[in-house]
Motif scaffolding. Structure first.
Motif, PDB file in Angstrom:
ATOM      1  N   LEU A 158      49.101 -90.883-109.668  1.00  0.00           N
ATOM      2  CA  LEU A 158      49.615 -92.124-109.088  1.00  0.00           C
ATOM      3  C   LEU A 158      50.993 -91.892-108.481  1.00  0.00           C
ATOM      4  O   LEU A 158      51.753 -91.046-108.951  1.00  0.00           O
ATOM      5  CB  LEU A 158      49.715 -93.209-110.163  1.00  0.00           C
ATOM      6  N   HIS A 218      54.691 -88.507-105.413  1.00  0.00           N
ATOM      7  CA  HIS A 218      53.929 -88.283-106.632  1.00  0.00           C
ATOM      8  C   HIS A 218      54.795 -87.522-107.627  1.00  0.00           C
ATOM      9  O   HIS A 218      55.704 -86.796-107.230  1.00  0.00           O
ATOM     10  CB  HIS A 218      52.646 -87.498-106.330  1.00  0.00           C
ATOM     11  N   ALA A 237      54.525 -84.822-109.228  1.00  0.00           N
ATOM     12  CA  ALA A 237      54.663 -83.372-109.058  1.00  0.00           C
ATOM     13  C   ALA A 237      55.770 -83.015-108.067  1.00  0.00           C
ATOM     14  O   ALA A 237      56.261 -81.897-108.055  1.00  0.00           O
ATOM     15  CB  ALA A 237      53.340 -82.766-108.608  1.00  0.00           C
ATOM     16  N   GLN A 238      56.135 -84.003-107.234  1.00  0.00           N
ATOM     17  CA  GLN A 238      57.183 -83.734-106.236  1.00  0.00           C
ATOM     18  C   GLN A 238      58.570 -84.090-106.766  1.00  0.00           C
ATOM     19  O   GLN A 238      59.527 -84.105-105.999  1.00  0.00           O
ATOM     20  CB  GLN A 238      56.892 -84.551-104.969  1.00  0.00           C
ATOM     21  N   ALA A 283      47.571 -81.356-103.606  1.00  0.00           N
ATOM     22  CA  ALA A 283      48.458 -80.567-104.454  1.00  0.00           C
ATOM     23  C   ALA A 283      49.498 -81.442-105.158  1.00  0.00           C
ATOM     24  O   ALA A 283      49.826 -81.214-106.320  1.00  0.00           O
ATOM     25  CB  ALA A 283      49.148 -79.487-103.622  1.00  0.00           C
ATOM     26  N   GLU A 284      49.994 -82.468-104.449  1.00  0.00           N
ATOM     27  CA  GLU A 284      51.080 -83.248-105.050  1.00  0.00           C
ATOM     28  C   GLU A 284      50.586 -84.178-106.161  1.00  0.00           C
ATOM     29  O   GLU A 284      51.371 -84.759-106.881  1.00  0.00           O
ATOM     30  CB  GLU A 284      51.824 -84.047-103.981  1.00  0.00           C
ATOM     31  N   GLN A 285      49.263 -84.301-106.289  1.00  0.00           N
ATOM     32  CA  GLN A 285      48.752 -85.200-107.328  1.00  0.00           C
ATOM     33  C   GLN A 285      48.273 -84.454-108.557  1.00  0.00           C
ATOM     34  O   GLN A 285      47.626 -85.021-109.416  1.00  0.00           O
ATOM     35  CB  GLN A 285      47.610 -86.049-106.761  1.00  0.00           C
ATOM     36  N   ARG A 286      48.561 -83.144-108.612  1.00  0.00           N
ATOM     37  CA  ARG A 286      48.091 -82.392-109.770  1.00  0.00           C
ATOM     38  C   ARG A 286      49.081 -82.483-110.900  1.00  0.00           C
ATOM     39  O   ARG A 286      50.236 -82.689-110.690  1.00  0.00           O
ATOM     40  CB  ARG A 286      47.843 -80.943-109.384  1.00  0.00           C
TER      41      ARG A 286
END
Lengths: 355, 282
Positions: free
Chosen positions: A90, A130, A132-133, B279-282
Motif C-alpha cells: 500500500l 510505497h 520500500a522507497q 519492485a516498490e511494492q515488495r
C-alpha cells in the motif's frame, strides 16, 4: 481518551511464567513507559493490552470497558510495532488511511485525517510512495501517522525507535514527545532504553522477570529506586551499590562513618549515584577510592575504580571542575552527598525512612 | 584460497548442457516438424490437418474445461488449507504430511486409483448400492455422461495436484512477518478483510508461482484423462499421443505439441502480467 487498567494479569507459555499477576493503571492522557531488559515481560504485557496475546488470568479494562475477551480490532486502540509493520503493498497514504477505511469513515474525513497526521509527522511529500522507497526513519513516521490518524483512545508503542540509528533515534524521540503531548493520547510505550523512558514518560514502570519492580515518575525512579535492580538498570552509569557492615549505629564507608539508617540489619547496601559523589576538600573527612580507569565523556569525566574493601565504584565528575591526578592506581579521597544516600537491606530492597 | 573465475561456469555447465541437449534441441526439432510439410516445404499444413481432426474441438474444449475448473478450485482450496493450518497447533506436521501425500504419487497411479473408485464396479458404486441409494451400478465415465466424466476428472485432478499449490503457498505464508496481520487486526480489519486486503496481496508472488506451475501442468494433462476417460475424453496431449503412435502422423503430433506449448506460454505471460508486483511494492 481513556484510562487503562490492568488487573492481576498473569501469562504463562506452557511451563514458562512470563508475567506474574501484574497490576497497573494508566491514567487518561498519561504516557507510561514499560522499561526493562529483554525477556522481562514488557512486550508480552503490551500485547495482552492490545489483544494480540491472551492473558492466562486477570483482566484488562480500557476506560470502564472490560476488553479482556475482545479481539484487537474491537478494543479501540492503535499500535506502533517494533518493525513498523507498514504494509508494503500500500502507498503511504493508504497505510495512514488504513484504520479509517476499516472503520468505514467517509472520504472527506479520511482525507482530512490523513492530511493532519501526515503534517504532524512531516510526511506530506511521501504520501504517494510505497514503503520500500522510504528510509527506516520515514517508515517509522508512517507507522506513527497511521496510529495517530485514527485518533485512538489508547496508543501502544512497542520499542518504536529501536531499529533506528542513534542520531535518528534522538531526533525522533524529541519529535515523538512533541507530537504525542499535543495529541494527549493515553500511551503505553515499551522500551529497554532507559534514556528513552526517562525522556518521554510521565511515569515509568520498571519490569523484571515478569513483575513490576517500581512505578514512579522518572525522577522518583532515578532518585529513589525501590530496589537494587531499578537503581542498577536506570541511569548511565548505573547506581553504585556498596555492601557495608553496621556497627553501633554506624556504617563504615571505607573510613568514613555514616549514621546507620533506621531498620538496618548487620549489613546494609548503600546506593550512590556516580554524580552524587564529590572530591573531599583537604582536611575534610572522606573515603578512599582507588582509581583504575578515567574516561573523558564530553562535559564529564567517568572514573572507575574500587572503594570500601575492593568493591567496584564509578563516579562522575564535571570535566570543568577541579580534578584529581588521573593516574591509574592513585588514591583519591571522596565524599558522598549526605542527602542522596539510598539505603537498602541486603536483599536489595529500599529501607523505609531512607530519603 | 582464491576461486578461479571459471569455477561458477564449470559448475553451471552440466545443467546448461543437459537442458540444451535434451530440451532446446528437441524443441527446435518439434517446431521444424510442425511447420514442415511432407515435401519439405514450410507451411501450416500440419496445423490445418490438426484442426481438421474429428477429435480436435473436443480435445481443445476438454483441456480448457479441466484447466478452468480445476485450477481456480485448487487455488481456493490451497489458500483455505494454508490459512486453516495457521490456526492449528497440535497435529500440524501430520496434517502437512497427509496433505502432501499426492505429491509423491504419479498421475497414472492416481488416475487408476480414481478409476477403481468411480467405475461402474468401483467402490463408490458398491457403497451407494449397499446403502440402497442406487438400484443398480451406474456408469459415469462414458461418453453418454459427459458432465459426470468431466466432474470425475476435475475432482481427481484436484485431489492429485492441489498439494503442489498448497506447498508453494505454505512456504510463502511462512515467510510473511506476522506483524502485518497483527497491525491490520489492531487497526480494525476483520479476519476476512485481513485475508483479502493484507495476506492475499502479500502472497501474490507465491500465488503467481503456484498458478504458473499448476496451469502449465494442467494443460499437459494426459494420464489422468486417459485412465478415467480413455477415448471418451480426448485432451490435447492425448491427441498428440494418438497422432504419434496410432496415426503415425508426426507432423500433426508436433503441431499439437507446439499448440500446447503456445497455450502454456500464453498462460504464463498472462499470470506474469496480471499478478506482477512492482519492485516498490515488495
Amino acid at each position: 481518551m481513556a484510562s487503562i487498567t490492568i488487573e492481576r494479569v498473569a501469562k504463562s507459555f506452557g511451563e514458562v511464567r512470563a508475567l506474574a499477576e501484574v497490576d497497573l493503571t494508566v491514567a487518561d492522557g498519561e504516557f507510561l513507559a514499560l522499561l526493562g531488559p529483554s525477556g522481562c515481560g514488557k512486550t508480552t504485557l503490551l500485547r495482552i493490552v492490545a489483544g494480540l496475546e491472551s492473558q492466562t488470568t486477570g483482566r484488562v479494562l480500557i476506560g470502564a470497558r472490560d476488553v479482556s475477551a475482545l479481539p484487537p480490532r474491537k478494543r479501540g486502540l492503535a499500535m506502533v510495532f517494533q518493525n513498523y509493520a507498514v504494509f508494503p503493498h500500500l502507498t503511504v497514504y493508504e497505510n495512514v488511511a488504513f484504520g479509517l477505511r476499516m472503520a468505514r469513515a467517509d472520504k472527506a474525513r479520511i482525507a482530512a485525517q490523513v492530511e493532519k497526521a501526515a503534517a504532524l509527522l512531516h510526511i506530506e511529500a511521501l504520501l504517494r510512495r510505497h514503503p520500500a522507497q522510504l528510509s527506516g526513519g520515514q517508515r517509522q513516521r508512517v507507522a506513527v501517522a497511521r496510529a495517530l490518524a485514527v485518533e485512538p483512545a489508547v496508543l501502544l508503542m512497542d520499542e518504536p525507535l529501536s531499529n533506528l540509528d542513534a542520531l535518528l533515534r534522538l531526533e525522533m524521540r524529541a519529535e515523538l514527545k512533541a507530537v504525542l503531548s499535543e495529541a494527549g493520547t493515553t500511551t503505553i510505550y515499551v522500551t529497554h532504553d532507559q534514556t528513552e523512558a526517562m525522556g518521554l514518560a510521565d511515569r515509568i514502570a520498571v519490569m523484571q522477570a515478569g513483575r513490576i519492580e517500581q512505578i514512579g515518575s522518572p525522577s522518583e525512579i532515578y532518585d529513589r529506586p525501590a530496589t537494587r535492580f531499578v537503581g542498577g538498570f536506570v541511569g548511565s552509569p548505573p547506581m553504585n551499590f556498596l555492601e557495608l557492615p553496621v556497627q553501633d549505629g554506624k556504617v563504615d564507608l571505607g573510613g568514613l562513618a555514616l549514621a546507620a539508617p533506621p531498620g538496618a540489619g548487620a549489613r546494609v547496601l548503600l546506593g550512590l549515584r556516580g554524580e552524587d559523589i564529590a572530591l573531599a576538600r583537604p582536611a575534610e573527612a572522606g573515603f578512599a577510592f582507588t582509581l583504575k580507569v578515567a574516561e573523558l565523556l564530553g562535559p564529564q569525566v567517568l572514573l572507575t575504580g574500587v572503594a570500601a574493601g575492593g568493591q567496584p565504584l564509578r563516579i562522575v565528575l564535571p570535566a570543568a571542575g577541579p580534578l584529581p591526578p588521573l593516574t591509574a592506581g592513585g588514591d583519591i579521597l571522596l565524599k558522598p552527598d549526605p542527602a542522596r544516600l539510598r539505603w537498602m537491606n541486603e536483599a536489595g530492597k529500599a529501607l523505609e525512612g531512607s530519603p | 584460497m582464491r576461486e578461479p573465475k571459471a569455477l561458477p561456469y564449470l559448475l553451471i555447465a552440466p545443467s546448461a548442457l543437459f537442458l540444451t541437449g535434451l530440451f532446446l534441441i528437441p524443441l527446435a526439432q518439434t517446431a521444424v516438424l510442425a511447420f514442415q510439410e511432407s515435401g519439405g516445404a514450410w507451411g501450416l499444413g500440419n496445423l490445418r490437418r490438426m484442426t481438421d481432426e474429428l477429435n480436435f474441438p473436443d480435445a481443445l474444449a476438454n483441456t480448457f474445461k479441466v484447466v478452468l475448473l480445476a485450477v481456480p478450485l485448487q487455488l481456493v482450496l490451497a489458500l483455505g488449507m494454508t490459512m486453516a493450518l495457521r490456526n492449528i497447533r497440535r497435529g500440524r506436521d501430520l496434517l502437512v504430511w497427509v496433505w502432501s501425500i499426492p505429491l509423491g504419487i504419479s498421475d497414472l497411479a492416481a488416475g487408476l486409483v480414481w478409476l477403481a473408485i468411480l467405475n461402474d464396479q468401483g467402490w463408490l458404486n458398491s457403497a451407494l448400492f449397499r446403502l440402497g441409494l442406487i438400484a443398480q451400478p451406474q456408469a459415469w465415465l462414458t461418453y453418454e455422461t459427459p458432465a459426470a466424466l468431466l466432474a470425475a476428472i476435475v475432482i481427481a485432478e484436484i485431489w492429485r495436484a492441489t498439494a503442489i499449490v498448497f506447498v508453494i503457498l505454505l512456504a510463502g505464508v511462512q515467510l510473511l512477518p506476522k506483524e502485518y496481520e497483527e497491525a491490520a487486526d489492531v487497526f480494525g480489519a476483520t479476519p476476512w478483510q485481513r485475508f483479502f486486503r493484507i495476506t492475499v496481496p502479500l502472497l501474490k508472488p507465491s500465488i503467481q508461482t503456484a498458478l504458473i506451475l499448476r496451469t502449465v501442468l494442467a494443460f499437459e494433462m494426459f494420464a489422468m484423462a486417459m485412465a478415467l476417460g480413455g477415448r471418451n475424453f480426448p485432451v490435447l496431449v492425448s491427441e498428440a499421443f494418438n497422432a504419434q503412435y496410432f496415426s503415425q502422423d508426426y507432423g500433426v503430433a508436433a503441431a499439437y505439441a507446439v499448440l500446447v506449448m503456445t497455450i502454456s506460454v500464453a498462460a504464463t505471460v498472462l499470470y506474469l502480467v496480471a499478478l506482477r508486483v512492482p519492485a516498490e511494492q515488495r
